[in-house]
Every structure is written in C-alpha cells, then in structure tokens.
Scaffold this motif. Structure first.
Motif, PDB file in Angstrom:
ATOM      1  N   ARG A  67       0.815  -1.210   0.000  1.00  0.00           N
ATOM      2  CA  ARG A  67       0.000   0.000   0.000  1.00  0.00           C
ATOM      3  C   ARG A  67       0.853   1.266   0.000  1.00  0.00           C
ATOM      4  N   GLU A  70       1.948   2.036  -3.527  1.00  0.00           N
ATOM      5  CA  GLU A  70       0.823   2.487  -4.342  1.00  0.00           C
ATOM      6  C   GLU A  70       0.481   3.955  -4.055  1.00  0.00           C
ATOM      7  N   LEU A  71       0.460   4.297  -2.768  1.00  0.00           N
ATOM      8  CA  LEU A  71       0.148   5.677  -2.387  1.00  0.00           C
ATOM      9  C   LEU A  71       1.200   6.648  -2.906  1.00  0.00           C
ATOM     10  N   GLU A 129      -2.617   9.160   4.268  1.00  0.00           N
ATOM     11  CA  GLU A 129      -2.451   7.715   4.371  1.00  0.00           C
ATOM     12  C   GLU A 129      -0.977   7.325   4.423  1.00  0.00           C
ATOM     13  N   GLU A 133       1.166   5.161   7.204  1.00  0.00           N
ATOM     14  CA  GLU A 133       2.115   4.086   6.869  1.00  0.00           C
ATOM     15  C   GLU A 133       3.466   4.327   7.547  1.00  0.00           C
ATOM     16  N   ARG A 158       0.941  -6.768   6.733  1.00  0.00           N
ATOM     17  CA  ARG A 158       0.684  -6.255   5.391  1.00  0.00           C
ATOM     18  C   ARG A 158      -0.684  -6.678   4.881  1.00  0.00           C
ATOM     19  N   GLU A 161      -3.138  -4.425   6.406  1.00  0.00           N
ATOM     20  CA  GLU A 161      -3.125  -3.134   5.718  1.00  0.00           C
ATOM     21  C   GLU A 161      -3.917  -3.223   4.410  1.00  0.00           C
ATOM     22  N   GLU A 162      -3.731  -4.350   3.692  1.00  0.00           N
ATOM     23  CA  GLU A 162      -4.447  -4.516   2.430  1.00  0.00           C
ATOM     24  C   GLU A 162      -5.956  -4.593   2.661  1.00  0.00           C
ATOM     25  N   ALA A 165      -7.273  -1.200   3.426  1.00  0.00           N
ATOM     26  CA  ALA A 165      -7.367  -0.398   2.199  1.00  0.00           C
ATOM     27  C   ALA A 165      -8.606  -0.794   1.400  1.00  0.00           C
ATOM     28  N   GLU A 166      -8.880  -2.105   1.320  1.00  0.00           N
ATOM     29  CA  GLU A 166     -10.065  -2.572   0.603  1.00  0.00           C
ATOM     30  C   GLU A 166     -11.345  -2.101   1.287  1.00  0.00           C
TER      31      GLU A 166
END
Length: 248
Positions: A67, A70-71, A129, A133, A158, A161-162, A165-166
């Motif tokens: 994540r 990605e951010l 975000e 992190e 992790r 965290e995923e 995020a979802e």
C-alpha cells in the motif's frame, strides 16, 4: 531507510500543499495576464518542490512495496501532472498576444481547473495515508531495536493493511452508490462504451472524461472489488475491463 526523514518530508509536503491550495483560487480572480503570470509562476515553484519530495518518497516507498508504494506512486503521478499543466500554461502565457493564443490559454486553464478538483482530494488523501504508513514503520523500527520482527508477523501486518485499504474502497463506493447511484451507472456504461470502440483496457481518466463523473476511479475500484470489473497494472497505471467483455 530513515523513518524520521520520511516523516519530515511528509510534513514539508503537507505544508507546501496547504500553501498551494491557499494560492490556487487566485487564478480565478486575475484578468490581467501579467498578474496571472505571476500567480502561475508562484504555483509552479511550489509544484516543483512538491514533485521533488514526491519523487524521493516514491523511491523510498518502492523498497517497502504494498500500500505504501501504491500511495507514493499516486502522489508522484498527480504532482507530475500538475507540474506539467502549469508548465503548459506558463508557455501559453508567454505567447498570449493574439486571439487564437488566448483561446488556447483559456482552454488550458479550464483543463487545469478541472484537474485540480481531483488533484486536491487525491494528494491530500495520499499524504494522510502515507503518514499513517510511516507511523507504522516507526513502531516496527522501535520493535526491531530489541528483537527482529518475524517474517510471518510482517506478512500478517501487510495483509491487515491490504484489508483496511479494501475496506476504505468499499466504504467510499457504497457512499457514492447511495448518494449518487446514477454516477455508478454512468461509469459502468462509459467503460463498456470504450470497449465497444475497441479499447479493451481503459484508464480511469478516460472513463471519467466520457462519463463526466468526477473521481471515477473510486467507483471503478469498488466495481472491481465486487467482481463487476477486472483490473490490472499497465505502465504503472491501473486499467480496467468490464467482465462482460472478458474473453475468459
């Protein structure tokens, strides 16, 4: 990786973004081209520094993955686009001496204003975000001073965290679905329309352009989670395909 430096860079980026957002509305007020040029130059200087910080953050977060990466990628992409758009307007302002040149300038300004509506939200969210992190990295770093964290625990963290995020994607999608259900329909139909024109995998900005729905990427992400849309990465960008057009 120095967590304190990451925190300092994010803090500086947040400060610069606040300055940028404070100054940006001024472009609506200026009718004089010299004054507008001065305002755009000021925004451009802020944009350059913001992009430099975003580039460093992207390199650092790429080492972490998940994540955080990605951010940082989203942040870097938005800052790069903003700098490019400001450069375009600076170039046009230098040539705005006739009717055609001024028409191109006004068109570019309209594109900038439209992009800014998405940009402010995306950058602010990414900074917030990423700060979360980094705080997580701080806790891990403090724990590693006494004992190395097992790989299995890192994997579980992790995964959490995923999932978080979802969950945020689902919450955002459901809010859009209940408050503006027509937007969801428009985004889905626009995606199908692109497919019918021969484009199998479509970027969110193309769907947004055709549908007229702001932040269409949020809706596409939600449709992906519920299985209506497929998603993959292409050239560092998310692209989408409606399952009704899937060859599988």
């Amino acid at each position: 990786m120095n967590v304190d430096e990451l925190r300092a860079r994010l803090s500086r980026l947040e400060e610069l973004h606040a300055q940028f957002e404070h100054q940006f509305p001024g472009i609506y007020e200026e009718k004089d081209y010299e004054a507008l040029l001065a305002r755009i130059k000021g925004l451009y200087m802020l944009s350059r520094e913001k992009l430099e910080i975003a580039s460093v953050l992207y390199r650092e977060m790429a080492q972490i993955g998940g994540r955080a990466e990605e951010l940082a990628k989203e942040l870097h992409r938005n800052e790069h686009q903003m700098k490019f758009r400001l450069e375009e307007i600076l170039s046009l302002l230098a040539k705005a001496t006739d009717y055609d040149a001024r028409l191109r300038l006004n068109t570019a300004l309209d594109r900038l204003v439209h992009f800014h509506r998405v940009y402010d939200y995306a950058v602010s969210r990414a900074i917030q975000e990423l700060a979360t992190e980094v705080e997580g990295l701080t806790l891990l770093a403090e724990g590693e001073k006494e004992k190395k964290v097992p790989v299995s625990i890192m994997d579980k963290l992790r995964k959490i965290e995923e999932l978080e995020a979802e969950l945020e994607v689902v919450k955002t999608f459901m809010l859009r679905l209940y408050s503006h259900p027509g937007d969801v329909h428009k985004v889905e139909e626009a995606l199908k329309d692109w497919h019918s024109r021969g484009l199998l995998w479509v970027e969110a900005r193309n769907v947004e352009k055709l549908s007229g729905v702001g932040r269409a990427g949020e809706i596409l992400e939600g449709l992906t989670l519920i299985g209506v849309v497929e998603k993959k990465m292409r050239g560092g960008e998310s692209v989408y395909r409606h399952r009704s057009f899937s060859s599988g």
